[in-house]
Design a protein around this motif. Structure first.
Motif, PDB file in Angstrom:
ATOM      1  N   TYR A  37      47.619  22.884  19.767  1.00  0.00           N
ATOM      2  CA  TYR A  37      46.649  23.958  21.627  1.00  0.00           C
ATOM      3  C   TYR A  37      45.043  24.198  21.004  1.00  0.00           C
ATOM      4  O   TYR A  37      44.075  23.480  20.115  1.00  0.00           O
ATOM      5  N   LEU A  38      44.365  23.702  22.181  1.00  0.00           N
ATOM      6  CA  LEU A  38      42.867  23.409  21.623  1.00  0.00           C
ATOM      7  C   LEU A  38      42.337  24.007  22.985  1.00  0.00           C
ATOM      8  O   LEU A  38      42.358  23.963  24.259  1.00  0.00           O
ATOM      9  N   GLY A  39      41.242  25.575  22.126  1.00  0.00           N
ATOM     10  CA  GLY A  39      40.684  27.119  23.068  1.00  0.00           C
ATOM     11  C   GLY A  39      40.596  27.529  22.276  1.00  0.00           C
ATOM     12  O   GLY A  39      41.059  28.183  20.534  1.00  0.00           O
ATOM     13  N   THR A  40      39.718  28.016  23.144  1.00  0.00           N
ATOM     14  CA  THR A  40      38.488  29.425  21.703  1.00  0.00           C
ATOM     15  C   THR A  40      39.067  30.572  22.102  1.00  0.00           C
ATOM     16  O   THR A  40      39.885  30.938  22.566  1.00  0.00           O
ATOM     17  N   TYR A  41      39.383  31.702  21.114  1.00  0.00           N
ATOM     18  CA  TYR A  41      39.814  32.452  21.323  1.00  0.00           C
ATOM     19  C   TYR A  41      39.342  33.440  21.860  1.00  0.00           C
ATOM     20  O   TYR A  41      38.173  33.573  22.489  1.00  0.00           O
TER      21      TYR A  41
ATOM     22  N   GLN B 267      45.565  35.415  23.213  1.00  0.00           N
ATOM     23  CA  GLN B 267      46.316  35.663  22.046  1.00  0.00           C
ATOM     24  C   GLN B 267      47.864  35.781  22.188  1.00  0.00           C
ATOM     25  O   GLN B 267      48.380  35.088  21.635  1.00  0.00           O
ATOM     26  N   PRO B 268      47.883  37.121  23.479  1.00  0.00           N
ATOM     27  CA  PRO B 268      49.710  37.035  23.039  1.00  0.00           C
ATOM     28  C   PRO B 268      50.168  35.747  23.560  1.00  0.00           C
ATOM     29  O   PRO B 268      51.658  35.478  22.884  1.00  0.00           O
ATOM     30  N   GLY B 269      49.798  34.680  24.041  1.00  0.00           N
ATOM     31  CA  GLY B 269      50.724  33.840  24.480  1.00  0.00           C
ATOM     32  C   GLY B 269      50.963  32.753  23.604  1.00  0.00           C
ATOM     33  O   GLY B 269      51.782  31.398  23.303  1.00  0.00           O
TER      34      GLY B 269
ATOM     35  N   LEU C 256      53.049  29.475  20.486  1.00  0.00           N
ATOM     36  CA  LEU C 256      52.788  28.757  19.471  1.00  0.00           C
ATOM     37  C   LEU C 256      53.094  29.233  17.965  1.00  0.00           C
ATOM     38  O   LEU C 256      53.710  29.050  17.227  1.00  0.00           O
ATOM     39  N   ILE C 257      52.634  30.363  18.253  1.00  0.00           N
ATOM     40  CA  ILE C 257      53.066  31.280  16.732  1.00  0.00           C
ATOM     41  C   ILE C 257      54.429  31.187  16.078  1.00  0.00           C
ATOM     42  O   ILE C 257      54.624  31.178  15.245  1.00  0.00           O
TER      43      ILE C 257
ATOM     44  N   THR D 230      51.100  19.423  24.163  1.00  0.00           N
ATOM     45  CA  THR D 230      49.686  20.450  24.288  1.00  0.00           C
ATOM     46  C   THR D 230      49.702  21.383  24.816  1.00  0.00           C
ATOM     47  O   THR D 230      51.084  21.500  25.840  1.00  0.00           O
ATOM     48  N   LEU D 231      49.503  22.215  24.160  1.00  0.00           N
ATOM     49  CA  LEU D 231      49.877  24.018  24.914  1.00  0.00           C
ATOM     50  C   LEU D 231      48.862  24.080  25.539  1.00  0.00           C
ATOM     51  O   LEU D 231      47.789  24.060  25.736  1.00  0.00           O
ATOM     52  N   ASN D 232      48.640  24.814  26.742  1.00  0.00           N
ATOM     53  CA  ASN D 232      48.035  25.473  27.797  1.00  0.00           C
ATOM     54  C   ASN D 232      48.199  27.044  28.269  1.00  0.00           C
ATOM     55  O   ASN D 232      49.491  27.797  28.893  1.00  0.00           O
ATOM     56  N   ILE D 233      46.779  27.866  27.655  1.00  0.00           N
ATOM     57  CA  ILE D 233      47.647  29.296  27.614  1.00  0.00           C
ATOM     58  C   ILE D 233      46.077  29.424  29.041  1.00  0.00           C
ATOM     59  O   ILE D 233      45.583  29.899  28.673  1.00  0.00           O
ATOM     60  N   THR D 234      46.422  31.216  29.393  1.00  0.00           N
ATOM     61  CA  THR D 234      45.999  31.466  30.600  1.00  0.00           C
ATOM     62  C   THR D 234      45.435  32.397  30.418  1.00  0.00           C
ATOM     63  O   THR D 234      46.451  33.460  30.015  1.00  0.00           O
ATOM     64  N   ARG D 235      44.380  32.551  30.790  1.00  0.00           N
ATOM     65  CA  ARG D 235      43.100  33.769  30.802  1.00  0.00           C
ATOM     66  C   ARG D 235      43.950  35.059  31.248  1.00  0.00           C
ATOM     67  O   ARG D 235      44.777  34.404  32.986  1.00  0.00           O
ATOM     68  N   ALA D 236      43.916  35.630  31.024  1.00  0.00           N
ATOM     69  CA  ALA D 236      45.039  37.161  32.381  1.00  0.00           C
ATOM     70  C   ALA D 236      44.399  37.040  33.179  1.00  0.00           C
ATOM     71  O   ALA D 236      45.439  37.517  34.192  1.00  0.00           O
ATOM     72  N   ALA D 237      42.978  37.391  33.440  1.00  0.00           N
ATOM     73  CA  ALA D 237      42.456  37.653  35.209  1.00  0.00           C
ATOM     74  C   ALA D 237      42.716  36.287  36.100  1.00  0.00           C
ATOM     75  O   ALA D 237      43.182  36.030  37.092  1.00  0.00           O
ATOM     76  N   MET D 238      42.672  34.974  35.544  1.00  0.00           N
ATOM     77  CA  MET D 238      43.426  34.072  36.525  1.00  0.00           C
ATOM     78  C   MET D 238      45.000  33.799  36.664  1.00  0.00           C
ATOM     79  O   MET D 238      45.382  33.152  37.441  1.00  0.00           O
TER      80      MET D 238
END
Length: 379
Positions: free
Chosen positions: A193-197, A202-204, A209-210, A259-267
């Motif tokens: 996973y490549l992404g800033t906190y 984080q729930p995603g 992943l975790i 690779t993992l993609n996690i989307t921001r809540a608003a998006m």
């Protein structure tokens, strides 16, 4: 065409998706012979992490403060075909006013549309994280409102906020930077996973992943990103790295089985907001595991070009997929990306929309004559 852009940054890809998006799009414009001047305020955060100080595909103007750049900005706008301001532009409100006072096609490009509109609804002013870049009363003044987010939100921009026209301009990828390469050996993993906190992502990350890492101690997982707080309980088989230079991203993707993609809540709520990471990973030939969101099928076909999971069990099940099936998914996603989602595709979409509007503007014939006199072709 000549385009003058006031944006967040093109010089630093540090913890933001704007720079990589702009680089691919501007390279596409340059490839097709267009001229671009990009104005970026020289702020310490990006100056300390600047990985592209002198791009060869546009003229980059780094300036210390707005007053000092006014003469150069006015001169650049004097014969511009398109004048464009982006979300999170450090001097966005001032740049908007200058653009709206120009004779060019006046465009606002929102790379953060759900965040912008939520801030406007609350304050009448886009001030997320302290950046003041747009007020509600300015939206109807622009000739075109371009949005990173498509779908129903485009209608809201017109019906609620009074925009004259709205259209999507999604992110894209630069295939010269993101393509299959030798994997970075130290980053080999079952899921990367490549992404800033971000608190709303984080729930995603926990679910996809975790927690799967806890259930699969035999597998290795990798997270690359900055600003993760100290209190996260990382399993022993999850490796962390706080940053990778953009030139190493392809090697990281290629080292990941998925690779993992996690989307921001608003998006995720509004949908139709593909992350640049989706197209980067696909262009590298890496299978993508993503959370689901409305409109994702507009970019990749679930099941055959992208894998979707909404909870721990589904993520663990997808981690069991065979190498042969993952290779088929990755191949299909890469072919779709190269056919539809590159920076060159986005550049041509932008030019086509602008040319259509410029041709219809009342001063189009005068502009064409003045451009020919100046030795440039009209838009």
């Amino acid at each position: 065409m000549k385009l003058v852009i006031f944006g967040l940054t093109v010089s630093s890809a540090w913890a933001n998706g704007h720079a990589t998006t702009w680089r691919g799009l501007l390279k596409g414009l340059h490839q097709d012979g267009h001229e671009v001047i990009f104005f970026e305020r020289d702020v310490p955060y990006y100056a300390d992490n600047r990985d592209l100080p002198d791009p060869d595909f546009c003229e980059l103007v780094l300036y210390p403060d707005w007053d000092s750049v006014l003469p150069k900005a006015r001169a650049a706008l004097a014969d511009a075909d398109v004048a464009l301001v982006t979300s999170y532009c450090a001097d966005g409100l001032a740049a908007c006013q200058m653009v709206l006072d120009s004779s060019a096609l006046r465009v606002f490009y929102d790379l953060d549309t759900p965040v912008t509109l939520a801030a406007l609804a609350q304050h009448g002013l886009a001030i997320p994280e302290g950046a003041r870049y747009l007020s509600a009363d300015l939206i109807p003044e622009f000739d075109l409102y371009l949005s990173f987010t498509g779908g129903p939100l485009l209608d809201e921009i017109i019906e609620r906020w009074g925009a004259r026209r709205s259209a999507p301009l999604y992110c894209g990828v630069d295939p010269e930077l993101h393509h299959p390469v030798q994997p970075l050996a130290d980053f080999r993993c079952a899921l990367g996973y490549l992404g800033t906190y971000a608190p709303d992502r984080q729930p995603g990350l926990e679910a996809l992943l975790i927690e799967p890492a806890r259930r699969r101690p035999q597998d290795r997982f990798f997270v690359v990103g900055s600003m993760y707080p100290q209190g996260i309980d990382w399993p022993a088989n999850v490796w962390m790295r706080w940053h990778l230079d953009p030139g190493e991203h392809a090697g990281f993707y290629c080292a990941s089985r998925m690779t993992l993609n996690i989307t921001r809540a608003a998006m995720r709520e509004t949908g139709y907001s593909p992350s640049p990471r989706l197209f980067e990973a696909a262009s590298c030939g890496t299978p993508i595991l993503s959370d689901p969101w409305p409109g994702i099928e507009s970019f990749f076909t679930p099941g055959s070009e992208i894998l979707l999971a909404q909870d721990i069990d589904e993520a663990c099940e997808l981690l069991e997929i065979s190498d042969a099936e993952l290779a088929r998914v990755a191949k299909a996603a890469r072919e779709r990306t190269l056919a539809e989602h590159t920076g060159l595709h986005r550049a041509r979409e932008l030019v086509a929309r602008c040319e259509e509007l410029i041709t219809a503007m009342p001063g189009a014939s005068w502009q064409a004559a003045s451009h020919q006199k100046a030795g440039r072709q009209p838009a």
